[in-house]
Design a protein around this motif. Structure first.
Motif, PDB file in Angstrom:
ATOM      1  N   VAL A   1       0.949  -1.341   0.110  1.00  0.00           N
ATOM      2  CA  VAL A   1      -0.236   0.040   0.064  1.00  0.00           C
ATOM      3  C   VAL A   1       1.286   1.155  -0.214  1.00  0.00           C
ATOM      4  O   VAL A   1       1.463   1.197   0.904  1.00  0.00           O
ATOM      5  CB  VAL A   1      -0.579   0.571   1.359  1.00  0.00           C
ATOM      6  N   ASN A   2       0.346   1.864  -1.477  1.00  0.00           N
ATOM      7  CA  ASN A   2       1.878   2.766  -1.049  1.00  0.00           C
ATOM      8  C   ASN A   2       0.808   4.540  -0.742  1.00  0.00           C
ATOM      9  O   ASN A   2      -0.485   4.611  -0.692  1.00  0.00           O
ATOM     10  CB  ASN A   2       2.065   3.539  -2.373  1.00  0.00           C
ATOM     11  N   THR A   3       1.633   5.514  -0.016  1.00  0.00           N
ATOM     12  CA  THR A   3       0.457   6.471   0.947  1.00  0.00           C
ATOM     13  C   THR A   3       1.429   7.700   0.833  1.00  0.00           C
ATOM     14  O   THR A   3       3.058   7.244   0.900  1.00  0.00           O
ATOM     15  CB  THR A   3       0.178   6.003   2.408  1.00  0.00           C
ATOM     16  N   GLU A   4       0.430   8.166   1.766  1.00  0.00           N
ATOM     17  CA  GLU A   4       1.423   9.537   1.848  1.00  0.00           C
ATOM     18  C   GLU A   4       2.222  10.031   3.173  1.00  0.00           C
ATOM     19  O   GLU A   4       1.717   9.354   4.082  1.00  0.00           O
ATOM     20  CB  GLU A   4       1.184  11.110   1.499  1.00  0.00           C
ATOM     21  N   ARG A   5       3.874  10.210   3.309  1.00  0.00           N
ATOM     22  CA  ARG A   5       3.879  10.188   5.059  1.00  0.00           C
ATOM     23  C   ARG A   5       3.139  10.753   5.856  1.00  0.00           C
ATOM     24  O   ARG A   5       2.310  12.138   5.454  1.00  0.00           O
ATOM     25  CB  ARG A   5       5.425  11.243   5.188  1.00  0.00           C
ATOM     26  N   GLU A   6       2.532  10.555   7.156  1.00  0.00           N
ATOM     27  CA  GLU A   6       1.608  11.557   8.103  1.00  0.00           C
ATOM     28  C   GLU A   6       0.055  11.082   7.720  1.00  0.00           C
ATOM     29  O   GLU A   6      -0.887  12.091   7.782  1.00  0.00           O
ATOM     30  CB  GLU A   6       2.332  13.132   7.979  1.00  0.00           C
ATOM     31  N   ARG A   7       0.047  10.432   6.527  1.00  0.00           N
ATOM     32  CA  ARG A   7      -1.868  10.250   6.064  1.00  0.00           C
ATOM     33  C   ARG A   7      -1.849   9.275   7.594  1.00  0.00           C
ATOM     34  O   ARG A   7      -1.487   8.591   8.322  1.00  0.00           O
ATOM     35  CB  ARG A   7      -1.963   9.178   4.801  1.00  0.00           C
ATOM     36  N   ARG A   8      -3.280   9.220   7.776  1.00  0.00           N
ATOM     37  CA  ARG A   8      -3.987   8.799   8.753  1.00  0.00           C
ATOM     38  C   ARG A   8      -3.536   7.291   9.185  1.00  0.00           C
ATOM     39  O   ARG A   8      -2.906   6.739  10.536  1.00  0.00           O
ATOM     40  CB  ARG A   8      -5.564   8.706   8.989  1.00  0.00           C
ATOM     41  N   LYS A   9      -3.487   6.549   8.114  1.00  0.00           N
ATOM     42  CA  LYS A   9      -3.101   5.131   7.522  1.00  0.00           C
ATOM     43  C   LYS A   9      -2.034   4.479   7.978  1.00  0.00           C
ATOM     44  O   LYS A   9      -1.269   3.786   8.937  1.00  0.00           O
ATOM     45  CB  LYS A   9      -3.508   4.565   6.783  1.00  0.00           C
ATOM     46  N   GLU A  10      -1.122   5.971   7.764  1.00  0.00           N
ATOM     47  CA  GLU A  10       0.641   5.836   7.888  1.00  0.00           C
ATOM     48  C   GLU A  10       0.897   5.678   9.489  1.00  0.00           C
ATOM     49  O   GLU A  10       1.638   5.368  10.188  1.00  0.00           O
ATOM     50  CB  GLU A  10       0.756   6.206   7.114  1.00  0.00           C
ATOM     51  N   LEU A  11       0.292   6.527  10.042  1.00  0.00           N
ATOM     52  CA  LEU A  11       0.362   6.992  11.092  1.00  0.00           C
ATOM     53  C   LEU A  11      -0.831   6.172  12.323  1.00  0.00           C
ATOM     54  O   LEU A  11       0.787   5.673  13.318  1.00  0.00           O
ATOM     55  CB  LEU A  11      -0.458   8.626  12.300  1.00  0.00           C
ATOM     56  N   ASN A  12      -1.184   5.191  11.867  1.00  0.00           N
ATOM     57  CA  ASN A  12      -2.327   4.523  12.643  1.00  0.00           C
ATOM     58  C   ASN A  12      -1.272   3.118  12.848  1.00  0.00           C
ATOM     59  O   ASN A  12      -1.183   2.563  13.808  1.00  0.00           O
ATOM     60  CB  ASN A  12      -3.423   4.160  11.931  1.00  0.00           C
ATOM     61  N   VAL A  13      -0.334   2.866  11.661  1.00  0.00           N
ATOM     62  CA  VAL A  13       0.128   1.572  12.082  1.00  0.00           C
ATOM     63  C   VAL A  13       1.485   1.609  12.483  1.00  0.00           C
ATOM     64  O   VAL A  13       2.173   0.745  12.773  1.00  0.00           O
ATOM     65  CB  VAL A  13       0.362   1.063  10.291  1.00  0.00           C
ATOM     66  N   ARG A  14       2.087   3.397  12.636  1.00  0.00           N
ATOM     67  CA  ARG A  14       2.920   3.044  13.593  1.00  0.00           C
ATOM     68  C   ARG A  14       3.232   2.666  14.862  1.00  0.00           C
ATOM     69  O   ARG A  14       3.865   2.385  15.313  1.00  0.00           O
ATOM     70  CB  ARG A  14       3.540   4.582  13.287  1.00  0.00           C
ATOM     71  N   ASP A  15       1.534   2.886  15.926  1.00  0.00           N
ATOM     72  CA  ASP A  15       1.231   2.773  16.718  1.00  0.00           C
ATOM     73  C   ASP A  15       0.914   0.926  16.925  1.00  0.00           C
ATOM     74  O   ASP A  15       1.149   0.333  18.090  1.00  0.00           O
ATOM     75  CB  ASP A  15       0.605   3.339  16.935  1.00  0.00           C
ATOM     76  N   ASP A  16       0.373   0.461  15.639  1.00  0.00           N
ATOM     77  CA  ASP A  16      -0.646  -0.912  16.147  1.00  0.00           C
ATOM     78  C   ASP A  16      -0.153  -1.974  14.136  1.00  0.00           C
ATOM     79  O   ASP A  16      -1.121  -0.674  13.827  1.00  0.00           O
ATOM     80  CB  ASP A  16      -1.664  -0.704  16.087  1.00  0.00           C
ATOM     81  N   PRO A  17       0.468  -2.545  14.439  1.00  0.00           N
ATOM     82  CA  PRO A  17       0.802  -2.505  12.589  1.00  0.00           C
ATOM     83  C   PRO A  17      -0.139  -3.418  11.977  1.00  0.00           C
ATOM     84  O   PRO A  17      -0.102  -3.882  10.793  1.00  0.00           O
ATOM     85  CB  PRO A  17       1.934  -3.648  12.652  1.00  0.00           C
ATOM     86  N   LYS A  18      -1.231  -3.898  13.307  1.00  0.00           N
ATOM     87  CA  LYS A  18      -2.172  -4.776  12.325  1.00  0.00           C
ATOM     88  C   LYS A  18      -3.111  -4.045  11.365  1.00  0.00           C
ATOM     89  O   LYS A  18      -3.962  -2.808  12.160  1.00  0.00           O
ATOM     90  CB  LYS A  18      -3.052  -5.218  13.780  1.00  0.00           C
ATOM     91  N   VAL A  19      -3.898  -5.006  10.615  1.00  0.00           N
ATOM     92  CA  VAL A  19      -4.643  -4.473   9.379  1.00  0.00           C
ATOM     93  C   VAL A  19      -5.407  -5.104   8.633  1.00  0.00           C
ATOM     94  O   VAL A  19      -5.209  -6.952   9.074  1.00  0.00           O
ATOM     95  CB  VAL A  19      -3.689  -3.900   8.620  1.00  0.00           C
ATOM     96  N   GLY A  20      -6.725  -4.964   8.087  1.00  0.00           N
ATOM     97  CA  GLY A  20      -7.635  -5.677   7.704  1.00  0.00           C
ATOM     98  C   GLY A  20      -7.669  -5.277   6.715  1.00  0.00           C
ATOM     99  O   GLY A  20      -7.936  -3.346   6.009  1.00  0.00           O
ATOM    100  N   VAL A  21      -7.542  -6.157   5.506  1.00  0.00           N
ATOM    101  CA  VAL A  21      -7.412  -5.725   3.731  1.00  0.00           C
ATOM    102  C   VAL A  21      -8.876  -6.306   2.912  1.00  0.00           C
ATOM    103  O   VAL A  21      -8.816  -7.571   3.385  1.00  0.00           O
ATOM    104  CB  VAL A  21      -6.210  -5.871   2.837  1.00  0.00           C
TER     105      VAL A  21
END
Length: 130
Positions: A47-67
């Motif tokens: 997943v490609n995103t911009e630095r400081e986007r909400r999803k990027e900030l979120n995975v810094r704290d909790d790497p668990k994701v659903g897709v």
């Protein structure tokens, strides 16, 4: 560890929109539509995103994701993945967004407000695939 079944690889070769769920600091889910890629050799969703986007900030704290992805031609053909962001890197991210843009729009990536920003590539290792 799980992998994406081969019969679903075509979803990553077409402009299929995925929805990525991360966890907000307050514990609520954050779901966002994204362009997505799959590195078959490394078994990583990209997943490609911009630095400081909400999803990027979120995975810094909790790497668990659903897709979740639905075949644009058949809404009953779908795949859902639970996994962990195992890396988020800027290396190759700018080139990768250009590749994704070619697949999804047929053009180079030219979002005027993002052309000078730092891109980040989130690498997700699937744990469960449904």
């Amino acid at each position: 560890m799980a992998s994406i079944p081969e019969e679903y690889h075509d979803l990553f070769e077409r402009p299929t929109i995925a929805h990525v769920s991360t966890t907000l600091p307050n514990g609520y889910p954050h779901v966002t539509p994204v362009w997505i890629d799959y590195d078959v050799e490394e078994n990583l969703l990209l997943v490609n995103t911009e630095r400081e986007r909400r999803k990027e900030l979120n995975v810094r704290d909790d790497p668990k994701v659903g897709v979740s992805m639905t075949d644009p031609d058949d809404p009953y053909r779908r795949v859902s993945i639970f996994g962990d962001v195992v890396d988020h890197t800027t290396e190759g991210a700018r080139e990768h967004i250009d590749e994704l843009s070619q697949r999804y729009t047929g053009q180079e990536y030219t979002e005027a407000n993002e052309i000078e920003t730092e891109r980040v590539l989130l690498k997700i290792r699937p744990k469960q695939v449904f």
